[in-house]
Design a protein around this motif. Structure first.
Motif, PDB file in Angstrom:
ATOM      1  N   LEU A  52       0.830  -1.206   0.000  1.00  0.00           N
ATOM      2  CA  LEU A  52       0.000   0.000   0.000  1.00  0.00           C
ATOM      3  C   LEU A  52       0.863   1.255   0.000  1.00  0.00           C
ATOM      4  O   LEU A  52       0.544   2.241  -0.670  1.00  0.00           O
ATOM      5  CB  LEU A  52      -0.926  -0.009   1.217  1.00  0.00           C
ATOM      6  CG  LEU A  52      -2.055  -1.041   1.197  1.00  0.00           C
ATOM      7  CD1 LEU A  52      -2.791  -1.038   2.535  1.00  0.00           C
ATOM      8  CD2 LEU A  52      -3.030  -0.761   0.054  1.00  0.00           C
ATOM      9  N   ALA A  53       1.962   1.233   0.755  1.00  0.00           N
ATOM     10  CA  ALA A  53       2.857   2.391   0.806  1.00  0.00           C
ATOM     11  C   ALA A  53       3.588   2.595  -0.513  1.00  0.00           C
ATOM     12  O   ALA A  53       3.929   3.730  -0.883  1.00  0.00           O
ATOM     13  CB  ALA A  53       3.857   2.229   1.943  1.00  0.00           C
ATOM     14  N   ALA A  54       3.825   1.507  -1.248  1.00  0.00           N
ATOM     15  CA  ALA A  54       4.526   1.609  -2.533  1.00  0.00           C
ATOM     16  C   ALA A  54       3.619   2.135  -3.637  1.00  0.00           C
ATOM     17  O   ALA A  54       4.104   2.703  -4.629  1.00  0.00           O
ATOM     18  CB  ALA A  54       5.093   0.247  -2.929  1.00  0.00           C
ATOM     19  N   LEU A  90      -1.523  14.351  -4.586  1.00  0.00           N
ATOM     20  CA  LEU A  90      -1.165  12.948  -4.734  1.00  0.00           C
ATOM     21  C   LEU A  90      -1.797  12.118  -3.625  1.00  0.00           C
ATOM     22  O   LEU A  90      -2.090  10.933  -3.822  1.00  0.00           O
ATOM     23  CB  LEU A  90       0.359  12.782  -4.712  1.00  0.00           C
ATOM     24  CG  LEU A  90       0.877  11.360  -4.967  1.00  0.00           C
ATOM     25  CD1 LEU A  90       0.401  10.843  -6.318  1.00  0.00           C
ATOM     26  CD2 LEU A  90       2.399  11.317  -4.895  1.00  0.00           C
ATOM     27  N   VAL A  91      -2.022  12.721  -2.460  1.00  0.00           N
ATOM     28  CA  VAL A  91      -2.711  12.029  -1.365  1.00  0.00           C
ATOM     29  C   VAL A  91      -4.107  11.614  -1.812  1.00  0.00           C
ATOM     30  O   VAL A  91      -4.522  10.458  -1.646  1.00  0.00           O
ATOM     31  CB  VAL A  91      -2.796  12.922  -0.110  1.00  0.00           C
ATOM     32  CG1 VAL A  91      -3.607  12.228   0.984  1.00  0.00           C
ATOM     33  CG2 VAL A  91      -1.401  13.266   0.394  1.00  0.00           C
ATOM     34  N   PHE A  92      -4.844  12.553  -2.410  1.00  0.00           N
ATOM     35  CA  PHE A  92      -6.215  12.272  -2.822  1.00  0.00           C
ATOM     36  C   PHE A  92      -6.238  11.326  -4.027  1.00  0.00           C
ATOM     37  O   PHE A  92      -7.115  10.462  -4.132  1.00  0.00           O
ATOM     38  CB  PHE A  92      -6.925  13.583  -3.160  1.00  0.00           C
ATOM     39  CG  PHE A  92      -6.769  14.625  -2.089  1.00  0.00           C
ATOM     40  CD1 PHE A  92      -7.028  14.327  -0.764  1.00  0.00           C
ATOM     41  CD2 PHE A  92      -6.328  15.915  -2.395  1.00  0.00           C
ATOM     42  CE1 PHE A  92      -6.873  15.279   0.229  1.00  0.00           C
ATOM     43  CE2 PHE A  92      -6.166  16.867  -1.412  1.00  0.00           C
ATOM     44  CZ  PHE A  92      -6.441  16.548  -0.100  1.00  0.00           C
ATOM     45  N   THR A  93      -5.261  11.487  -4.926  1.00  0.00           N
ATOM     46  CA  THR A  93      -5.173  10.587  -6.079  1.00  0.00           C
ATOM     47  C   THR A  93      -4.909   9.157  -5.631  1.00  0.00           C
ATOM     48  O   THR A  93      -5.560   8.216  -6.093  1.00  0.00           O
ATOM     49  CB  THR A  93      -4.053  11.050  -7.028  1.00  0.00           C
ATOM     50  OG1 THR A  93      -4.315  12.380  -7.474  1.00  0.00           O
ATOM     51  CG2 THR A  93      -3.948  10.130  -8.237  1.00  0.00           C
ATOM     52  N   ALA A  94      -3.955   8.986  -4.714  1.00  0.00           N
ATOM     53  CA  ALA A  94      -3.609   7.648  -4.243  1.00  0.00           C
ATOM     54  C   ALA A  94      -4.776   6.995  -3.512  1.00  0.00           C
ATOM     55  O   ALA A  94      -5.041   5.792  -3.687  1.00  0.00           O
ATOM     56  CB  ALA A  94      -2.382   7.718  -3.333  1.00  0.00           C
ATOM     57  N   LEU A  95      -5.482   7.760  -2.692  1.00  0.00           N
ATOM     58  CA  LEU A  95      -6.637   7.203  -1.979  1.00  0.00           C
ATOM     59  C   LEU A  95      -7.749   6.833  -2.955  1.00  0.00           C
ATOM     60  O   LEU A  95      -8.430   5.819  -2.774  1.00  0.00           O
ATOM     61  CB  LEU A  95      -7.140   8.211  -0.944  1.00  0.00           C
ATOM     62  CG  LEU A  95      -6.236   8.414   0.280  1.00  0.00           C
ATOM     63  CD1 LEU A  95      -6.768   9.532   1.159  1.00  0.00           C
ATOM     64  CD2 LEU A  95      -6.108   7.120   1.082  1.00  0.00           C
ATOM     65  N   ALA A  96      -7.942   7.657  -3.990  1.00  0.00           N
ATOM     66  CA  ALA A  96      -8.977   7.364  -4.981  1.00  0.00           C
ATOM     67  C   ALA A  96      -8.657   6.094  -5.757  1.00  0.00           C
ATOM     68  O   ALA A  96      -9.555   5.340  -6.141  1.00  0.00           O
ATOM     69  CB  ALA A  96      -9.127   8.543  -5.942  1.00  0.00           C
ATOM     70  N   VAL A 156      -1.002   4.650   2.944  1.00  0.00           N
ATOM     71  CA  VAL A 156      -1.204   5.255   1.624  1.00  0.00           C
ATOM     72  C   VAL A 156      -1.039   6.768   1.692  1.00  0.00           C
ATOM     73  O   VAL A 156      -0.318   7.371   0.880  1.00  0.00           O
ATOM     74  CB  VAL A 156      -2.596   4.898   1.064  1.00  0.00           C
ATOM     75  CG1 VAL A 156      -2.852   5.616  -0.258  1.00  0.00           C
ATOM     76  CG2 VAL A 156      -2.730   3.393   0.875  1.00  0.00           C
ATOM     77  N   ALA A 157      -1.697   7.396   2.658  1.00  0.00           N
ATOM     78  CA  ALA A 157      -1.705   8.855   2.740  1.00  0.00           C
ATOM     79  C   ALA A 157      -0.326   9.437   3.041  1.00  0.00           C
ATOM     80  O   ALA A 157       0.114  10.398   2.401  1.00  0.00           O
ATOM     81  CB  ALA A 157      -2.711   9.307   3.795  1.00  0.00           C
ATOM     82  N   LEU A 158       0.383   8.851   4.011  1.00  0.00           N
ATOM     83  CA  LEU A 158       1.694   9.376   4.381  1.00  0.00           C
ATOM     84  C   LEU A 158       2.712   9.164   3.271  1.00  0.00           C
ATOM     85  O   LEU A 158       3.545  10.044   2.990  1.00  0.00           O
ATOM     86  CB  LEU A 158       2.164   8.723   5.679  1.00  0.00           C
ATOM     87  CG  LEU A 158       1.357   9.078   6.935  1.00  0.00           C
ATOM     88  CD1 LEU A 158       1.867   8.296   8.132  1.00  0.00           C
ATOM     89  CD2 LEU A 158       1.415  10.581   7.206  1.00  0.00           C
ATOM     90  N   SER A 159       2.665   7.999   2.638  1.00  0.00           N
ATOM     91  CA  SER A 159       3.562   7.750   1.512  1.00  0.00           C
ATOM     92  C   SER A 159       3.280   8.712   0.364  1.00  0.00           C
ATOM     93  O   SER A 159       4.214   9.223  -0.275  1.00  0.00           O
ATOM     94  CB  SER A 159       3.414   6.302   1.041  1.00  0.00           C
ATOM     95  OG  SER A 159       4.194   6.055  -0.109  1.00  0.00           O
TER      96      SER A 159
END
Length: 298
Positions: A52-54, A90-96, A156-159
């Protein structure tokens, strides 16, 4: 505390020694700490969190390479287009990207294995020696599942935040409504988005916990939970099923995008949280009914 020692949280006959206060709160906390230790010490859990972090790193690199190339124009969906201008997005993109597939699959694995996995290894029968502790044990497993949801979303968010800061500029954030807010206001909003995403998985935790009480095979429970998530999302994509789609636990998952507007649109977010609460109540009760009468010799 070991799994065997957890049995001592409540007497087998449901009574308590004279002169001692009930240990409901302390017993639950002991079980909860034990469940957290059991969940997060597993190599499988650590690998899932690492994957998830990657994911945000991969997304960020792909966006960076495409926008820096000769044909890069910063286009694409709104979150991705905003990411090229501000790394915060990128936080919102990754979560989406993670919410429809990656997050529910990892949560399904952890929740599905919570009871069935211990039944397969034989440790569950020792925990169920004390009937008075079954409710607390199930509550501890559910709470540990929620803790994993928070940990997975945070990974996810922190990465994504670190990757976005490294690859793209940071500054004022332009919301989906067109309004602009400062970075100091955007960070708490990103935290709120991550919290909503984590809570959006609460219903799935309850479903996975219920499925896990139905079988003694951890692999079967994990597979059934993951397949159920995929099936429900497929059903949610058919407009012909509009009558039932609002009741599917995945339907409002992406409503967190409404938190990126000014003013915030709370309608979809509140419907999502209420729906998750309903699934927790229904499947949590079903899991308790099944678990409280389970044959401990199985």
């Amino acid at each position: 505390m070991s799994r065997a020692e957890a049995v001592a949280v409540a007497p087998a006959d449901g009574s308590r020694p004279a002169g001692r206060r009930p240990q409901t709160a302390s017993g639950f906390l002991a079980l909860f700490r034990n469940e957290l230790h059991l969940t997060f010490r597993r190599m499988r859990t650590l690998v899932l969190l690492a994957i998830l972090a990657a994911l945000p790193i991969l997304i960020g690199v792909v966006i960076k390479v495409n926008t820096d190339g000769p044909h890069g124009d910063g286009g694409g969906p709104s979150f991705i287009a905003q990411t090229t201008q501000n790394g915060m997005f990128l936080v919102f993109t990754a979560l989406a990207v993670a919410l429809p597939i990656f997050l529910p699959m990892t949560v399904g694995v952890v929740a599905g294995d919570s009871v069935a996995g211990e039944a397969a290894t034989g440790t569950l029968r020792y925990l169920l020696v004390a009937p008075a502790g079954r409710t607390r044990l199930l509550a501890a497993k559910f709470t540990a599942g929620l803790a994993f949801c928070l940990a997975a979303t945070a990974a996810v968010a922190l990465s994504a935040l670190a990757t976005g800061a490294a690859l793209f500029p940071l500054g004022k954030v332009t919301l989906l409504s067109g309004d602009t807010i400062g970075l100091g206001e955007a960070l708490p909003r990103a935290l709120l988005v991550a919290a909503v995403v984590a809570l959006s998985l609460a219903g799935l935790v309850a479903i996975g916990l219920f499925v896990s009480t139905l079988t003694g095979s951890g692999i079967a429970a994990m597979a059934a939970t993951v397949v159920l998530v995929i099936t429900v999302q497929i059903l949610d994509s058919f407009p012909q099923l509009d009558a039932i789609r609002p009741f599917l636990f995945t339907h409002y998952w992406l409503s967190f995008a409404d938190l990126l507007r000014q003013p915030v649109y709370w309608d979809g977010v509140l419907k999502n949280l209420a729906l998750q609460a309903g699934y927790v109540a229904v499947f949590g009760s079903a899991a308790w009914a099944r678990f409280s009468s389970r044959d401990i010799s199985a």
